[in-house]
Design a protein around this motif. Sequence first.
Motif: not given
Lengths: 239, 194
Positions: B8-22, B24-28, B81-85
């Motif tokens: 799930k987090l990896a998918q969220e990371t992928k979305r971040t490439q296009a625009h910044l999503t909120a 996701n503290e709970s997922l982290v 790490l990928a998500y935060h980076h």
Amino acid sequence: MASDNVFVSPEDSVMTNLSPMDAVEPTVDELLDGALSPYLSDDQDGDSPFVNEDVTKLKHAWVNEKQAPDLLPYETQLVEDLTEMLQFIEALQGEDAGQPFTVMLYQTEVERIKYLLRSYLRTRLQKVERYAMFYSGSEEHLSRMSAGEQQYIHQYRGLFETHMTRTCLDKLPESLRALDETTGNIPWNDTAVVCRVQQDVGEISVTETETVEMRRDNIFLMPYQTVEKLLQSDQVVLL
Amino acid sequence: MLGDTAYKLAQETKRTQAHLTAYNESLVEQLCRETRHIFAQLEALLQKVNPALGRSVDTRAVAAQLAALHATAKRNKRCLLAYHHLRLQFLKSLFWSVGKIPDELKPQLSPQEQDFFSHYAVLVSQYKHPFVDIDLNASELPPRDLFIEVRVLKDCGEIQLEKGSLLLTRNSQHHVKRSDVEHLISQGLLQHIG
């Protein structure tokens, strides 16, 4: 190389700016002769190409830096000289306006040199950030940086590590807390680059069995590591 | 299932490439908890195969379990790490293009990220301090013309030019030196019109 073409070299830019004018106007050299003289130091001839040489060098350094996968040695002297020259020219323009037309030529040129400089510095910073983990542990790469860049990489790494620790690493089991994964991010020196030979080099070996002869003005597409040495001795430039 | 949270987090990371999503503290948080749990399991397993206890267990099965759990823990960390980076990368590009965090993006960032942004700004300004004349934040496009035509989108008051000053009122149009107003264009206060 697209980015090479975007920047018009000093000689070209003068030509394009003048092109609407007719041949009855004074030639480029005549125009520049008078305009250049106040900016040249006394020991230079009136038509000395001293300004252009540094700019050409910077242009090469900039394109090299843009194309090379690894960080190249910092051009300390060049950057210093050019920033000094820019300040000098701007100070002069304040008091001695000269003809509006030539002043405009100079200001355009100044803007262009500034662009080159900032793009050069930015490109380096981007590499420094990207490979911060790897470069900050490598003496060789640290020695290629300017004092400012060394300070930058040190602080950037600290900032990055603090951020990662605070956001997630601290919440992981202890044995997983080290930041080792990112150290895997190293420049890939196998990348193919296009280069032009500046002076005859002779035979160089490309693979274990193959050699090529590099003559002046030849253009090659080869792995970066093969030309790395030649690039550092200015025998080739990247395109 | 094992590894789902990381996915799930990896998918969220992928979305971040296009625009910044909120952020996701709970997922982290969940992923970190899962990783800690995996480590507890690992330790329990290691206890099992401890020869001192003398229990007979199928060591091959335990070894497979150990390997799978360990790989999952490593993968979880990588995803974190990928998500935060990637988010930091987004922040950095924001810094270079706009120079500040736009108000509408602020709620999307975690407090740590806002901290990072301000520290990063200090870091860069320290670096460029010796280069007085060169605006490192200026546009990455090579300059074409010395003077440009701009339209004022928002009132900016009076600005200082190289020579004299200029009053920028909304909807007015000016012919100005590019380097004088570049920072205002990148902040979206002025519009460059041909």
